[in-house]
Design a protein around this motif. Structure first.
Motif, mmCIF file in Angstrom:
data_model
loop_
_atom_site.group_PDB
_atom_site.id
_atom_site.type_symbol
_atom_site.label_atom_id
_atom_site.label_comp_id
_atom_site.label_asym_id
_atom_site.label_seq_id
_atom_site.Cartn_x
_atom_site.Cartn_y
_atom_site.Cartn_z
ATOM 1 N N THR A 234 -3.497 -3.581 10.022
ATOM 2 C CA THR A 234 -3.531 -3.159 8.618
ATOM 3 C C THR A 234 -4.688 -2.189 8.388
ATOM 4 O O THR A 234 -4.557 -1.200 7.660
ATOM 5 C CB THR A 234 -3.652 -4.384 7.689
ATOM 6 N N GLN A 256 -2.541 -11.139 1.808
ATOM 7 C CA GLN A 256 -2.486 -10.758 0.404
ATOM 8 C C GLN A 256 -2.628 -9.243 0.243
ATOM 9 O O GLN A 256 -2.456 -8.717 -0.830
ATOM 10 C CB GLN A 256 -3.641 -11.413 -0.368
ATOM 11 N N ASP A 257 -3.017 -8.546 1.308
ATOM 12 C CA ASP A 257 -3.294 -7.116 1.159
ATOM 13 C C ASP A 257 -2.106 -6.231 1.502
ATOM 14 O O ASP A 257 -2.226 -5.023 1.583
ATOM 15 C CB ASP A 257 -4.508 -6.716 2.009
ATOM 16 N N LEU A 258 -0.944 -6.844 1.705
ATOM 17 C CA LEU A 258 0.270 -6.066 1.980
ATOM 18 C C LEU A 258 1.340 -6.440 0.965
ATOM 19 O O LEU A 258 1.529 -7.626 0.676
ATOM 20 C CB LEU A 258 0.783 -6.368 3.394
ATOM 21 N N GLU A 259 2.014 -5.429 0.426
ATOM 22 C CA GLU A 259 3.129 -5.699 -0.490
ATOM 23 C C GLU A 259 4.412 -5.739 0.318
ATOM 24 O O GLU A 259 4.586 -4.924 1.217
ATOM 25 C CB GLU A 259 3.295 -4.540 -1.472
ATOM 26 N N THR A 260 5.284 -6.619 -0.084
ATOM 27 C CA THR A 260 6.562 -6.725 0.621
ATOM 28 C C THR A 260 7.610 -5.918 -0.135
ATOM 29 O O THR A 260 7.725 -6.063 -1.344
ATOM 30 C CB THR A 260 7.015 -8.198 0.635
ATOM 31 N N SER A 261 8.354 -5.056 0.544
ATOM 32 C CA SER A 261 9.500 -4.432 -0.125
ATOM 33 C C SER A 261 10.730 -4.572 0.737
ATOM 34 O O SER A 261 10.646 -4.584 1.968
ATOM 35 C CB SER A 261 9.320 -2.935 -0.412
ATOM 36 N N TYR A 269 6.383 -3.826 5.015
ATOM 37 C CA TYR A 269 5.146 -4.202 4.339
ATOM 38 C C TYR A 269 4.310 -2.958 4.093
ATOM 39 O O TYR A 269 4.134 -2.132 4.986
ATOM 40 C CB TYR A 269 4.362 -5.209 5.194
ATOM 41 N N ARG A 270 3.782 -2.856 2.851
ATOM 42 C CA ARG A 270 3.005 -1.660 2.497
ATOM 43 C C ARG A 270 1.580 -2.068 2.148
ATOM 44 O O ARG A 270 1.364 -3.012 1.382
ATOM 45 C CB ARG A 270 3.653 -0.979 1.297
ATOM 46 N N LYS A 271 0.647 -1.359 2.732
ATOM 47 C CA LYS A 271 -0.761 -1.671 2.467
ATOM 48 C C LYS A 271 -1.108 -1.350 1.018
ATOM 49 O O LYS A 271 -0.852 -0.237 0.554
ATOM 50 C CB LYS A 271 -1.630 -0.847 3.422
ATOM 51 N N LYS A 272 -1.701 -2.312 0.333
ATOM 52 C CA LYS A 272 -2.007 -2.091 -1.088
ATOM 53 C C LYS A 272 -3.125 -1.078 -1.235
ATOM 54 O O LYS A 272 -4.109 -1.118 -0.503
ATOM 55 C CB LYS A 272 -2.423 -3.410 -1.741
ATOM 56 N N GLU A 273 -2.976 -0.202 -2.252
ATOM 57 C CA GLU A 273 -3.966 0.871 -2.462
ATOM 58 C C GLU A 273 -5.343 0.311 -2.794
ATOM 59 O O GLU A 273 -6.346 0.755 -2.262
ATOM 60 C CB GLU A 273 -3.527 1.782 -3.614
#
Ligand SMILES: C[S@@+](CC[C@H](N)C(=O)[O-])C[C@H]1O[C@@H](n2cnc3c(N)ncnc32)[C@H](O)[C@@H]1O
Length: 279
Positions: A234, A256-261, A269-273
Motif C-alpha cells: 500500500t 482501513q486505509d484502502l477503499e473497496t470497490s 482496493y483503492r488507497k485512500k487519499e
C-alpha cells in the motif's frame, strides 16, 4: 500425531524465508517437492538432502528449495474479471479522469513465469490503440523464484500455455513461433522489467505504482505476514492507486486505509487519499 522431523526442518526453513506455511495436510506436497530436488541433485534420498542442508543452506541449494517450494501456477488473463476491471480503470485514465501522471506504472508483485505481466501489456497496448492514446507505461514483474523469472525473461511459451487465456488473434498478433514455442514480441516485452524480490523483505526498493497486482500469493501467508506485506504494498501506491488481489484474497477486516470497490464483478482496493496525505 507424530511429525516427520526432516519435513519439519524444511517446512520451518521455507516458512522463515518465504512466509509460506506448510500445514500437516500439505506435508505430502512438501515431500514431493523435496524429492524433486533429490532427483535434480542426484542424491540418494531426502535423508541425504537433509544431511546436506544441515551442513549449511548454500546459495544454490537455498534457491533450488525456494524454486521448488513455490507454486508457480499461472495463465494469461487469469480470472478475466480482474482484467476487465483494470481495463475500465485504464480507460478512465485515458479520458483524463483518474491519475495526474500520464505514464502508468504497474507492478505484478508475484509475476511467476510472466503471463500476468504480458496480459497487462497486451491489454494496455489494445486500449492505447482503441483510443489512439499517447499513454506511456512500464510494468515491473517480481518474484522470489529464479526459475520462474528465467522463463518470464525468456518470454517463450508452449502451445498449451498460450491457449490458456489468449485468443487466436492475440497469439498471432503478439507472438511469433519457433519450432517449439511461441515467443512474445518486443512490442510487449520492451515495457516489462523483471527483478527478483521476496515479498517478505523488510524494504521494497520500488515505488510510485498506479496499479499493483498481487494475486494468488498471499493465500499461502499467515495473517501477520499478510498484514505486513499489504502495509508495504500500500505504501508503494500513488495517491488513489489500486491494489488488485486474487479471487478469495479478501482484505475484509485487515485494512482501513484502502477503499473497496466492485468493478465489472471484481473487487479492487483503492488507497485512500487522506491516508496518503498523512503518510
Ligand atoms: C501461484 S503463482 C501466482 C502468479 C500470478 N500472480 C497469478 O495470479 O497467476 C505465485 C507466485 O508467487 C511467488 N512467491 C511465493 N512466495 C513469494 C514471496 N515470499 N515473495 C515473492 N514471490 C513469492 C511464487 O514463486 C509464484 O511464482
Amino acid at each position: 500425531m507424530s511429525r516427520d522431523p526432516i519435513l519439519d526442518f524444511f517446512a520451518k526453513y521455507i516458512e522463515s524465508e518465504l512466509g509460506m506455511v506448510y500445514s500437516d495436510s500439505n506435508y505430502f506436497q512438501l515431500q514431493n517437492r523435496l524429492e524433486e530436488i533429490v532427483k535434480l541433485k542426484n542424491l540418494s534420498g531426502v535423508q541425504e538432502l537433509y544431511q546436506t542442508a544441515q551442513k549449511g543452506m548454500g546459495g544454490c541449494l537455498k534457491q533450488l528449495l525456494l524454486d521448488v517450494a513455490t507454486n508457480n501456477e499461472t495463465s494469461f488473463f487469469r480470472d478475466p474479471k480482474y482484467f476487465n476491471a483494470f481495463g475500465s480503470l485504464v480507460e478512465k485514465h485515458i479520458k483524463g479522469d483518474l491519475f495526474r501522471e500520464k505514464e502508468l506504472r504497474v507492478w505484478s508483485a508475484a509475476s511467476s513465469t510472466g503471463q500476468e505481466a504480458l496480459s497487462i501489456a497486451i491489454l494496455l497496448n489494445e486500449l492505447k490503440a482503441k483510443h489512439s492514446a499517447n499513454m506511456p507505461f512500464s510494468i515491473l514483474g517480481t518474484d522470489i523464484s529464479e526459475r520462474a523469472l528465467e522463463k518470464a525473461r525468456e518470454a517463450k511459451y508452449f502451445q498449451l500455455e498460450v491457449q490458456r487465456g489468449l485468443s487466436t488473434p492475440q497469439i498471432l498478433k503478439y507472438f511469433s513461433k519457433d519450432e517449439r514455442q511461441w515467443m512474445a514480441s518486443s512490442e510487449l516485452t520492451k515495457n516489462i522489467q523483471y527483478k527478483k524480490m521476496n515479498l517478505r523483505d523488510t524494504h521494497y526498493p520500488y515505488d510510485g505504482f498506479h496499479f499493483i497486482f498481487c494475486r494468488n500469493v498471499l493465500i499461502y501467508q499467515s495473517v501477520e505476514n499478510k498484514i505486513d506485506i499489504l502495509n508495504k504494498l500500500t505504501a508503494r501506491l500513488v495517491p488513489g492507486g489500486f491494489l488488485i488481489l486474487g479471487v478469495g484474497e479478501s482484505l475484509i477486516g485487515l485494512r482501513q486505509d484502502l477503499e473497496t470497490s466492485m468493478l465489472d464483478n471484481a473487487v479492487v482496493y483503492r488507497k485512500k487519499e487522506q491516508v496518503l496525505k498523512a503518510a
